[in-house]
Scaffold this motif. Sequence first.
Motif, PDB file in Angstrom:
ATOM      1  N   ILE A   1      -2.469  -3.194  11.563  1.00 60.62           N
ATOM      2  CA  ILE A   1      -3.013  -2.039  11.803  1.00 60.62           C
ATOM      3  C   ILE A   1      -4.582  -2.335  11.847  1.00 60.62           C
ATOM      4  O   ILE A   1      -5.214  -1.826  12.884  1.00 60.62           O
ATOM      5  CB  ILE A   1      -2.836  -0.890  10.787  1.00 60.62           C
ATOM      6  CG1 ILE A   1      -1.272  -0.668  10.462  1.00 60.62           C
ATOM      7  CG2 ILE A   1      -3.747   0.411  10.971  1.00 60.62           C
ATOM      8  CD1 ILE A   1      -0.875   0.212   9.554  1.00 60.62           C
TER       9      ILE A   1
ATOM     10  N   GLN B   1       3.881   0.033   4.441  1.00 58.98           N
ATOM     11  CA  GLN B   1       2.650  -0.656   4.926  1.00 58.98           C
ATOM     12  C   GLN B   1       2.193  -1.720   3.571  1.00 58.98           C
ATOM     13  O   GLN B   1       2.480  -1.241   2.520  1.00 58.98           O
ATOM     14  CB  GLN B   1       1.483   0.330   5.049  1.00 58.98           C
ATOM     15  CG  GLN B   1       1.495   1.313   6.107  1.00 58.98           C
ATOM     16  CD  GLN B   1       0.530   2.353   6.313  1.00 58.98           C
ATOM     17  OE1 GLN B   1       0.214   2.834   5.181  1.00 58.98           O
ATOM     18  NE2 GLN B   1      -0.022   2.541   7.411  1.00 58.98           N
TER      19      GLN B   1
ATOM     20  N   TYR C   1       0.718  -1.199   0.057  1.00 60.33           N
ATOM     21  CA  TYR C   1       0.158   0.143  -0.024  1.00 60.33           C
ATOM     22  C   TYR C   1       1.002   1.267   0.062  1.00 60.33           C
ATOM     23  O   TYR C   1       0.283   2.327  -0.693  1.00 60.33           O
ATOM     24  CB  TYR C   1      -0.787  -0.089   1.215  1.00 60.33           C
ATOM     25  CG  TYR C   1      -1.739   1.146   1.170  1.00 60.33           C
ATOM     26  CD1 TYR C   1      -2.773   1.551   0.242  1.00 60.33           C
ATOM     27  CD2 TYR C   1      -1.427   2.212   2.262  1.00 60.33           C
ATOM     28  CE1 TYR C   1      -3.518   2.667   0.412  1.00 60.33           C
ATOM     29  CE2 TYR C   1      -2.346   3.461   2.621  1.00 60.33           C
ATOM     30  CZ  TYR C   1      -3.353   3.494   1.374  1.00 60.33           C
ATOM     31  OH  TYR C   1      -4.168   4.740   1.508  1.00 60.33           O
ATOM     32  N   SER C   2       2.062   1.221   0.634  1.00 59.58           N
ATOM     33  CA  SER C   2       2.987   2.215   0.758  1.00 59.58           C
ATOM     34  C   SER C   2       4.338   1.732   0.955  1.00 59.58           C
ATOM     35  O   SER C   2       4.275   0.204   1.125  1.00 59.58           O
ATOM     36  CB  SER C   2       2.677   3.303   2.017  1.00 59.58           C
ATOM     37  OG  SER C   2       2.932   2.711   3.027  1.00 59.58           O
TER      38      SER C   2
ATOM     39  N   THR D   1       2.150  -3.077   8.923  1.00 66.99           N
ATOM     40  CA  THR D   1       3.638  -2.586   8.999  1.00 66.99           C
ATOM     41  C   THR D   1       4.629  -3.649   9.425  1.00 66.99           C
ATOM     42  O   THR D   1       4.207  -4.835   9.825  1.00 66.99           O
ATOM     43  CB  THR D   1       3.967  -1.362   9.850  1.00 66.99           C
ATOM     44  OG1 THR D   1       3.639  -1.794  11.315  1.00 66.99           O
ATOM     45  CG2 THR D   1       2.748  -0.576   9.566  1.00 66.99           C
TER      46      THR D   1
ATOM     47  N   GLU E   1      -8.862   3.023   3.993  1.00 69.64           N
ATOM     48  CA  GLU E   1      -8.641   4.493   4.961  1.00 69.64           C
ATOM     49  C   GLU E   1      -7.935   3.882   6.051  1.00 69.64           C
ATOM     50  O   GLU E   1      -7.158   2.838   6.064  1.00 69.64           O
ATOM     51  CB  GLU E   1     -10.227   4.615   5.786  1.00 69.64           C
ATOM     52  CG  GLU E   1     -11.167   4.914   4.566  1.00 69.64           C
ATOM     53  CD  GLU E   1     -12.559   5.493   5.061  1.00 69.64           C
ATOM     54  OE1 GLU E   1     -12.801   5.191   6.253  1.00 69.64           O
ATOM     55  OE2 GLU E   1     -13.396   5.977   4.477  1.00 69.64           O
ATOM     56  N   GLU E   2      -7.550   4.789   7.109  1.00 67.64           N
ATOM     57  CA  GLU E   2      -6.662   4.580   8.126  1.00 67.64           C
ATOM     58  C   GLU E   2      -6.837   3.302   9.003  1.00 67.64           C
ATOM     59  O   GLU E   2      -5.890   2.507   9.399  1.00 67.64           O
ATOM     60  CB  GLU E   2      -6.593   5.677   9.066  1.00 67.64           C
ATOM     61  CG  GLU E   2      -6.020   7.185   8.640  1.00 67.64           C
ATOM     62  CD  GLU E   2      -5.931   8.171   9.438  1.00 67.64           C
ATOM     63  OE1 GLU E   2      -6.373   7.988  10.567  1.00 67.64           O
ATOM     64  OE2 GLU E   2      -5.489   9.329   8.952  1.00 67.64           O
ATOM     65  N   SER E   3      -8.055   3.103   9.347  1.00 66.77           N
ATOM     66  CA  SER E   3      -8.577   1.903  10.206  1.00 66.77           C
ATOM     67  C   SER E   3      -9.318   0.830   9.424  1.00 66.77           C
ATOM     68  O   SER E   3      -9.854  -0.041  10.207  1.00 66.77           O
ATOM     69  CB  SER E   3      -8.982   2.513  11.289  1.00 66.77           C
ATOM     70  OG  SER E   3     -10.216   2.978  11.036  1.00 66.77           O
ATOM     71  N   LYS E   4      -9.658   0.927   8.209  1.00 64.26           N
ATOM     72  CA  LYS E   4     -10.826   0.061   7.778  1.00 64.26           C
ATOM     73  C   LYS E   4     -10.412   0.165   6.170  1.00 64.26           C
ATOM     74  O   LYS E   4      -9.927   1.200   5.701  1.00 64.26           O
ATOM     75  CB  LYS E   4     -12.032   0.321   8.009  1.00 64.26           C
ATOM     76  CG  LYS E   4     -12.550   1.587   7.734  1.00 64.26           C
ATOM     77  CD  LYS E   4     -14.080   1.791   8.143  1.00 64.26           C
ATOM     78  CE  LYS E   4     -14.280   3.188   7.887  1.00 64.26           C
ATOM     79  NZ  LYS E   4     -15.886   3.434   8.358  1.00 64.26           N
TER      80      LYS E   4
END
Length: 402
Positions: free
Chosen positions: A196, A177, A173-174, A191, A231-234
């Motif tokens: 996460i 991540q 994803y990055s 990570t 998204e950050e958490s889902k």
Amino acid sequence: MEDVTLHHFRWRKPVENKNGEIVYKTSETQTTEISRKDVECVANFQKSQESQTEDFMTNGVGDGVKKEIRISKEVLGHIYDFLRDDSKVNYDRLLEFHKFDKVSLETVQKYHVETRNENIILMISNSSRKTLILFGGLSHETFCSHQARAVLCSSSTTSSLPLPVCAISAVFYSSTQFLLGDISGNISMWTKEKMIFENKVTDGSVTSLEMCRYGLLSGSDDGNVILWKVEESKIEKIEGIKLTVSDLSRKIRRSSTSNKPVAVVSMQVSGDEVCVATETGGLYLLNLPTLESKPLTQSATSIFKILYDHPYIAVVYHTSNSAIFNSEGLVDEIPFVATLAVRCGAYFIFSNQSRLIIWSMNTRSTVIDENLNCHSLCSLSNDTLQVLDGDFNLVSNFLNDH
């Protein structure tokens, strides 16, 4: 072809008159330059300005008669070939240096990866030169009892992450991540230190993950292909489609009305399209982001993996030789049953873990065929192939096209 201007040339030939005497006549030809230019920037739209050629015949006394003549294209062609002969020969000698159908592998980096007696499920890399290797079981029944783990490594560091169940699909994803799809139907983000988040997306297995400019694409063995917003958490669903038996080509399906899902086994994105393969031999092209599907004609042969770079689709079968297709049909065949395959820039790369074949989309042919023992393959960049060799060394190879 270049225009050639013959500004002036002269020849004399003997002519026998009625009295048997030899007299000489002089033929003189004057040509003017042909000017050719594009009027607009539109293909096949040109304006030509041509000259008329006249012949002035004079006898030995000096009387002249004006006569119009034409020089044939064949004659001009011979003259042109004669004038350009030396440069043409030199150009032919240099042609070999302008061909890009020769490729060699040049090792640019190599380091060892510590492993145990484990099965390698998947290996992927990203542009930050980080490599993720998934270890676990190759077959599952009702539950997973393997000691699954993920190893994130670079030339300087290695991190090992224990997994609750075997992950069978992954994508970065990055740079730090990555996302995993597992046999329990979960998609999770990790990570190198921890997980996460984790979301349940299917009751089956998440067999394929791909990133595109619209988000995350997932494929599962219940026939679902879903586009997600990360998204950050889902993850949040944007669009989805379910492939069933009725969507298959008539050459493959046995029933025209069955709503039974077909398992997605592999996907790959190219531009605004994604090619999807199902276990029974079905191939589909889906438009992004709408996921409108179009089935492609294929045979009922079990597919292991596909590679896609428009207009070429490489299909790796479980028990048959791999093959490359385009919209017109079969392009080429790889002469072994591949167990590893990866797209690397303009190349499709295949291996049966002891032999490596690199197929070029530019030349539509095999450019490398050599023996190479390896456990896994992945693409580090558009011109760098990464190989986990027989001694568990991660070797980065630059694809040098000379």
